[in-house]
Design a protein around this motif. Structure first.
Motif, PDB file in Angstrom:
ATOM      1  N   VAL A 149       0.808  -1.176   0.011  1.00  0.00           N
ATOM      2  CA  VAL A 149      -0.060   0.019  -0.054  1.00  0.00           C
ATOM      3  C   VAL A 149       0.929   1.300  -0.082  1.00  0.00           C
ATOM      4  O   VAL A 149       1.833   1.579   1.028  1.00  0.00           O
ATOM      5  N   LEU A 150       0.880   1.923  -1.135  1.00  0.00           N
ATOM      6  CA  LEU A 150       1.745   3.115  -1.092  1.00  0.00           C
ATOM      7  C   LEU A 150       1.290   4.458  -0.662  1.00  0.00           C
ATOM      8  O   LEU A 150       1.749   5.560  -0.424  1.00  0.00           O
ATOM      9  N   GLN A 151      -0.163   4.571  -1.034  1.00  0.00           N
ATOM     10  CA  GLN A 151      -0.892   6.023  -0.579  1.00  0.00           C
ATOM     11  C   GLN A 151      -2.180   5.530  -0.184  1.00  0.00           C
ATOM     12  O   GLN A 151      -2.916   4.510  -0.590  1.00  0.00           O
ATOM     13  N   SER A 152      -2.982   6.562   0.576  1.00  0.00           N
ATOM     14  CA  SER A 152      -4.434   6.393   0.825  1.00  0.00           C
ATOM     15  C   SER A 152      -4.931   7.914   0.911  1.00  0.00           C
ATOM     16  O   SER A 152      -4.155   8.671   1.236  1.00  0.00           O
ATOM     17  N   PRO A 179       4.698  -1.798 -15.027  1.00  0.00           N
ATOM     18  CA  PRO A 179       3.287  -0.933 -14.289  1.00  0.00           C
ATOM     19  C   PRO A 179       2.725  -2.129 -13.484  1.00  0.00           C
ATOM     20  O   PRO A 179       2.542  -3.337 -13.823  1.00  0.00           O
ATOM     21  N   SER A 180       2.090  -1.742 -12.359  1.00  0.00           N
ATOM     22  CA  SER A 180       1.359  -2.795 -11.442  1.00  0.00           C
ATOM     23  C   SER A 180       0.463  -2.104 -10.521  1.00  0.00           C
ATOM     24  O   SER A 180      -0.211  -2.874  -9.840  1.00  0.00           O
ATOM     25  N   CYS A 287      -2.381  -0.121  -4.583  1.00  0.00           N
ATOM     26  CA  CYS A 287      -1.242  -0.864  -4.128  1.00  0.00           C
ATOM     27  C   CYS A 287      -0.126  -1.146  -5.425  1.00  0.00           C
ATOM     28  O   CYS A 287      -0.912  -1.078  -6.403  1.00  0.00           O
ATOM     29  N   ILE A 288       0.747  -1.193  -5.275  1.00  0.00           N
ATOM     30  CA  ILE A 288       1.700  -1.564  -6.284  1.00  0.00           C
ATOM     31  C   ILE A 288       2.652  -3.115  -5.869  1.00  0.00           C
ATOM     32  O   ILE A 288       2.470  -3.493  -4.869  1.00  0.00           O
ATOM     33  N   ARG A 309       3.053  -3.656   3.642  1.00  0.00           N
ATOM     34  CA  ARG A 309       2.515  -4.775   3.110  1.00  0.00           C
ATOM     35  C   ARG A 309       1.045  -4.705   3.088  1.00  0.00           C
ATOM     36  O   ARG A 309       0.758  -4.363   4.537  1.00  0.00           O
ATOM     37  N   LEU A 310       0.494  -5.120   2.099  1.00  0.00           N
ATOM     38  CA  LEU A 310      -1.097  -5.423   2.398  1.00  0.00           C
ATOM     39  C   LEU A 310      -1.337  -6.500   3.489  1.00  0.00           C
ATOM     40  O   LEU A 310      -2.318  -6.631   4.081  1.00  0.00           O
ATOM     41  N   TYR A 311      -0.412  -7.555   3.368  1.00  0.00           N
ATOM     42  CA  TYR A 311      -0.372  -8.692   4.462  1.00  0.00           C
ATOM     43  C   TYR A 311       0.874  -9.162   4.550  1.00  0.00           C
ATOM     44  O   TYR A 311       1.688  -9.131   3.585  1.00  0.00           O
ATOM     45  N   GLU A 312       1.348  -9.811   5.446  1.00  0.00           N
ATOM     46  CA  GLU A 312       2.743 -10.215   5.943  1.00  0.00           C
ATOM     47  C   GLU A 312       3.059 -11.459   4.983  1.00  0.00           C
ATOM     48  O   GLU A 312       4.091 -11.358   4.767  1.00  0.00           O
TER      49      GLU A 312
END
Ligand SMILES: O=C(O)CCC(=O)C(=O)O
Length: 315
Positions: A149-152, A179-180, A287-288, A309-312
């Motif tokens: 997660v790079l921004q919100s 790109p992702s 997310c990227i 990380r979105l999840y570990e």
């Protein structure tokens, strides 16, 4: 392999914590996917309360009065307050919230265009709404190996003055090579044509390469430069019947509060100005792929510990 359907847990507001095969096909074909009732009414209400609290309590005393600009009315926002907001909660004004002499013409809670860009870490209710099982399963289903997660942001689209967002691809602003970017966009209020819902150029993610990227310029400031790396995600099947961007047709995406819209980073999408009396509050995070190259040119630079990380348990 496409994920199989799993029955929803009884307490879940969404129909499932996994995407169905049909949903995944829709996302891959259209470049976006609308998932109604992804958030429960009580979660939406908690996120709205937190938003109203932030809007009424932030201080104007030491605020540089930075406006959020998409580059249509004035040049893209790129001051220090904006460029260093990646690990903070900051408030950006609507361009039309000021008089010609630069005075605020609205109360501050009705003048903010967006709040960003670290809500997913610093705001407990937004953190909870970001790191969910549903979002984890979605990220896995669309092929992430190490989603970061790079921004919100909360985008307010204030009544009467809520700014237009011109057609764009998220990977222009959040470029990895290849790109992702994927946007998770969540309606906190009903979004209609009147208050500036999103619209999408269906399937454009397969025919619109990411040709330019938003960067920190070597000479200082920000701007666009040609993409020298990949213009489509890895292993992507392009639509051979390309179209000029100007020829794209847009479909409205009117949605109810609690709806999650998944947006592919190559998809052209936009939203119009809000001329109505109703606000249009949404929460979005992007997310990227953590395994792709993310260089120092990007306008948004990672916090010291890297993007979250979105999840570990990455495989
Ligand atoms: O919410 C909007 O109006 C625009 C949001 C958007 O385009 C994005 O997050 O990429």
């Amino acid at each position: 392999m496409a994920p199989s359907f799993i029955s929803p847990p009884a307490e879940s507001p969404s129909t499932s914590t996994k995407l169905t095969t049909e949903q995944l096909t829709t996302y891959n074909t259209n470049g976006y996917l609308i998932i109604p009732s992804a958030l429960s009414p009580s979660t939406v209400s908690a996120l709205l309360s937190e938003t109203h609290h932030m809007l009424s309590s932030f201080s104007l005393t030491d605020h540089p009065m930075t406006k959020f600009s998409t580059g249509e009315q004035s040049s893209h926002v790129g001051d220090d307050y904006f460029l260093t907001s990646g690990d903070k909660i900051r408030f950006f004004f609507e361009e039309d919230a000021f008089s010609t002499t630069g005075q605020l013409t609205k109360p501050k809670h009705r003048a903010i265009n967006k709040i960003g860009h670290y809500l997913h870490k610093l705001s407990p209710p937004f953190r909870e709404a970001t790191f969910t099982k549903l979002n984890e399963e979605i990220a896995r289903a669309v092929g992430f190996r190490d989603p970061r997660v790079l921004q919100s942001m909360i985008i307010c689209k204030q009544p009467k003055i809520g700014g237009r967002v011109p057609p764009h691809q998220d990977s222009t602003f959040l470029y990895t090579n290849p790109p992702s970017a994927v946007g998770f966009w969540i309606a906190l209020e009903d979004c209609t044509r009147e208050n500036g819902c999103l619209s999408f150029a269906k399937g454009s993610h397969r025919r619109a390469p990411v040709k330019s990227r938003f960067v920190r310029k070597q000479e200082g400031g920000i701007g666009f430069e040609d993409v020298k790396g990949a213009q489509y995600p890895e292993g992507f099947e392009m639509d051979e019947n390309g179209k000029e961007e100007a020829e794209e047709e847009y479909e409205f995406g009117e949605v109810k509060a609690g709806t999650l819209v998944l947006i592919h980073g190559n998809l052209l999408h936009k939203s119009e100005k809000n001329l109505s009396e109703k606000s249009r509050f949404i929460y979005t995070f992007h997310c990227i792929e953590g395994r792709n190259e993310y260089d120092r040119k990007n306008w948004l630079q990672p916090p010291e510990k890297g993007f979250t990380r979105l999840y570990e348990n990455t495989s």
